[in-house]
Design a protein around this motif. Structure first.
Motif, PDB file in Angstrom:
ATOM      1  N   VAL A   6       3.371  -0.872   4.116  1.00 47.88           N
ATOM      2  CA  VAL A   6       3.081   0.504   3.718  1.00 47.88           C
ATOM      3  C   VAL A   6       4.355   1.253   3.355  1.00 47.88           C
ATOM      4  N   LEU A  61      -3.955   0.662   8.457  1.00 48.16           N
ATOM      5  CA  LEU A  61      -3.250  -0.150   7.461  1.00 48.16           C
ATOM      6  C   LEU A  61      -2.200  -1.039   8.124  1.00 48.16           C
ATOM      7  N   SER A  88       5.609   5.194   1.665  1.00 49.80           N
ATOM      8  CA  SER A  88       5.027   6.510   1.444  1.00 49.80           C
ATOM      9  C   SER A  88       5.749   7.184   0.299  1.00 49.80           C
ATOM     10  N   LEU A 133      -2.942   5.460   8.541  1.00 52.95           N
ATOM     11  CA  LEU A 133      -1.728   4.647   8.563  1.00 52.95           C
ATOM     12  C   LEU A 133      -1.844   3.538   9.608  1.00 52.95           C
ATOM     13  N   VAL A 159       0.920   5.347   0.813  1.00 53.22           N
ATOM     14  CA  VAL A 159       0.239   6.537   1.338  1.00 53.22           C
ATOM     15  C   VAL A 159       1.060   7.761   0.967  1.00 53.22           C
ATOM     16  N   VAL A 195       0.859  -1.183   0.000  1.00 52.24           N
ATOM     17  CA  VAL A 195       0.000   0.000   0.000  1.00 52.24           C
ATOM     18  C   VAL A 195       0.889   1.225   0.000  1.00 52.24           C
TER      19      VAL A 195
END
Lengths: 475, 475
Positions: free
Chosen positions: B225, B218, B227, B215, B206, B204
């Motif tokens: 995750v 997730l 970014s 956040l 962000v 994922v």
């Protein structure tokens, strides 16, 4: 430029949308001139004003640029890409794949279009207009009092206090407001408990029979679910696995849907099992408020010395299902984890209805409503049971029926392969009947019906039974 | 028998509870006689009536048996087991372990005890008493109209229709009521989308910076995750991974918390990226209603030809946070999966507030409220920005501030290691300040503050800035 308008919303929106698609699909290049408003208006047979408004909108969106004297041009935008025309299976999570494989379920009230007049669907509530009027007043007062800011994830404090006191008064459960987690009903209670306790593949035991959405939630979560049978004393504790089971779900007050109340001996056996194996118990006390007994048997939570019980209550049955409020009395060791799961799931339940419910309980109106409803349910229950015994006694056997809003009717003679036709015939007479075997993992030996009687008046129930008897005669 | 009463609830309940524990812990054997009511009453210094009531309760619970002439005996029950005295780490799911490791977050309004007078906490809503009065009327009317039965998992139909029409009117989004899934706010929208799209370990992306609870959700779900940074045009699309990313979360209308609006070019680039890589986009349009522009840039959803966008809206910002209602405009290919996830999560959101909201939108009151709020927010924004420029212009730089309810104030000179002390000092003057760097994964080069200005009036904001300037002077 050939534009197809989709006839949705205002005319200028339609025109702008159609041009937007032309631009995004690359059929009008960046920098190229759009037709004059006059030309396009004539071509589309619309007023020039509509085209002007559409162009203004496209300019505001930066998809087009208007220049004094030189008309409107397409902005410096690349095309978007249409790709979904390649039809392909959408890859989703394992959760979604498991959820897809579950049979669909019709909840009471959700099948509005074709409801039979005499509907014995379980889950239809006892409708009390007086309740709605007092509820409305509480809600209107709460709207001003409850405050606009984010709720506490654990729930609105005055409600949690009211629930804790209520449980002490009515169920012998000793707990503080801090032990109460307010949730959006029993289903969400299960969701949060699954998150905190279960990894996919973990062992869970449910009663056989059981509530379907409970099982579905567990299966979608990826739990390895086995079922243990129930008899006339409730869950057969001796047949539970001897090793740790992460979670066991029970309905001790009123086994769903069989209607049996678990005996005190079994309750204590069950608690010893949980303490010995280190298993958690989900005690679903979904309709204990409507017991005929003066005082129902003590909740597992009030007998539990080992802090292994997650007691779950709901207001869907005692008030009305569209409310979506319930609670977990959390074991101390899981409290923080459950709060965190609620915070991450949806931040917290809506405050106003929590505030209204808190005031409703605190004012004594809730318990007054419970007494009134319990009395009316007894009337309805007696009426339908008496009518069944009188008109169909030789054909059916009625399961335990001293509590709640439903019972099971077992056919003595009807064969399984005749059941669908029987239900079909009833339907054609305006009578809604629902088989009980889908609630069993091990199919019962005889066909039966799950009868919900809360939604019909005494006289409607009598008529319903007459229709039922008529169906039996033609068997 | 030595009984310790716990002073909770009525006296007879206390007595019954104390005896219950004695029985369950095996200190009074099955079949043995309880003291006479007279003896126990004297021993405890209570009335005999209380003891009688306690014994009656224990008999009703089957823990004791009363026999005419031979007093009350303990029933044939085995003991329960106290086992939790062995303190041990409670084993929970991987989810709960991940959630435990997340830093805790204070939402606006949830830190009631010690709020500063001039609180610039983001998330404090614009409080409009008139709104609460009209909301109250809608809610009271809805209480009678909405019906008591289970909600539809997808949401109350009139509300879904109202939302679809509103989106067509205001955001150029073409969709049907059937595409709208009503949820309990943006956080639950994410919960359901995670369930449907993400297995633990899935990728994922962000934005950096981003909203913390997003956040956390997730990470608790187990997503991997990463970014990607944002600049003055929004998300830097060129830096996105080239392979499929299951889900990308963006706030194109008003990047949270930096305040940047994503340019149209970037929006189109982003959609091409999603179509090319087969990634899904979570478009969080959390406060687009309060743009100063006549018409904000088109939503990704309205530019998307590939059906890769999950558009998520909320009423927490436009009405008030305690409402807990929002929605997903579902891509067709995920609609059924998302509905199923909502059904399994909590069956559906409460009907009455949905009905009230539907009527509020349909009557035009919602958009009237939006216009009024947007105007008032512009006043507040101008007041605080002007005051900051006048009193602190040489010390701070103000981030983009043409929308919403917040902006960032960057310190020009203050060092990071002085920030806590600065905030502390402000606090001692009654001014609530909140650092912005916790919203960044890559720490920004300068310290800054996330300033929420919706909750204070124009004159309060001026005072707040004066206090701020006083803190700067003593630096």
């Amino acid at each position: 430029m050939l534009l197809a308008l989709d006839k949705r919303g205002s005319l200028y929106d339609q025109i702008a949308r159609a041009i937007r698609v032309e631009i995004l699909e690359g059929r009008i290049a960046a920098g190229s001139k759009l037709p004059s408003t006059r030309t396009l208006a004539i071509a589309l047979g619309v007023s020039r004003k509509s085209v002007l408004q559409a162009y203004d909108l496209l300019c505001a969106e930066e998809l087009a640029i208007a220049r004094e004297g030189s008309g409107t041009r397409v902005g410096k935008v690349g095309s978007s890409t249409r790709i979904s025309t390649r039809t392909r299976m959408v890859p989703t999570s394992l959760y979604a794949l498991r959820a897809r494989s579950l049979p669909s379920i019709t909840l009471a009230g959700a099948h509005i279009s074709c409801r039979p007049i005499y509907d014995l669907h379980y889950g239809e509530p006892l409708v009390d207009p007086a309740l709605f009027h007092s509820w409305r007043r509480k809600l209107a007062a709460a709207a001003l009092r409850a405050g606009p800011t984010y709720p506490l994830a654990g729930g609105y404090l005055p409600l949690r206090r009211a629930i804790a006191e209520y449980l002490g008064r009515r169920r012998g459960i000793v707990c503080d407001a801090a032990d109460i987690l307010v949730v959006g009903g029993t289903q969400q209670a299960l969701t949060l408990i699954e998150r905190v306790l279960l990894n996919p593949g973990d062992d869970v035991v449910v009663e056989d029979p059981h509530y379907q959405l409970t099982l579905h939630s567990l299966l979608a979560h990826g739990a390895r679910v086995t079922s243990v049978r129930t008899d006339a004393e409730g869950l057969v504790v001796q047949e539970l696995p001897r090793r740790e089971t992460r979670l066991l779900l029970v309905t001790p007050s009123h086994q769903f849907p069989s209607g049996v109340a678990m005996t005190l001996t079994r309750r204590l056996e069950l608690l010893r099992w949980a303490a010995r194996t280190g298993s958690w118990i989900f005690e679903d006390d979904y309709d204990t408020e409507f017991h005929s007994r003066a005082r129902p048997l003590p909740a597992l939570r009030s007998l539990d010395l080992a802090d292994r019980v997650l007691y779950v209550g709901t207001f869907s049955k005692s008030l009305f299902p569209s409310l979506r409020l319930g609670f977990i009395v959390c074991p101390k060791s899981l409290r923080d984890d459950l709060y965190r799961a609620k915070l991450l799931d949806d931040i917290g339940s809506a405050t106003m209805e929590q505030a209204a419910l808190g005031a409703f309980i605190q004012s004594g109106m809730f318990e007054k409503h419970l007494r009134k409803s319990a009395k009316e349910l007894v009337n309805r229950r007696r009426a339908i049971v008496a009518a069944l015994q009188r008109l169909a006694g030789s054909h059916v056997e009625i399961g335990p029926h001293d509590a709640g809003m439903h019972f099971i009717v077992w056919f003595r003679h009807l064969a399984f392969d005749r059941l669908d036709a029987f239900i079909e015939r009833a339907r054609s007479l305006g009578l809604g009947l629902y088989p009980v075997h889908p609630y069993y993992r091990t199919r019962p030996t005889r066909p039966g019906l799950l009868v919900g009687y809360a939604g019909l008046s005494v006289s409607q129930l009598r008529t319903a039974v007459e229709l039922f008897a008529r169906c039996l005669e033609s068997e």
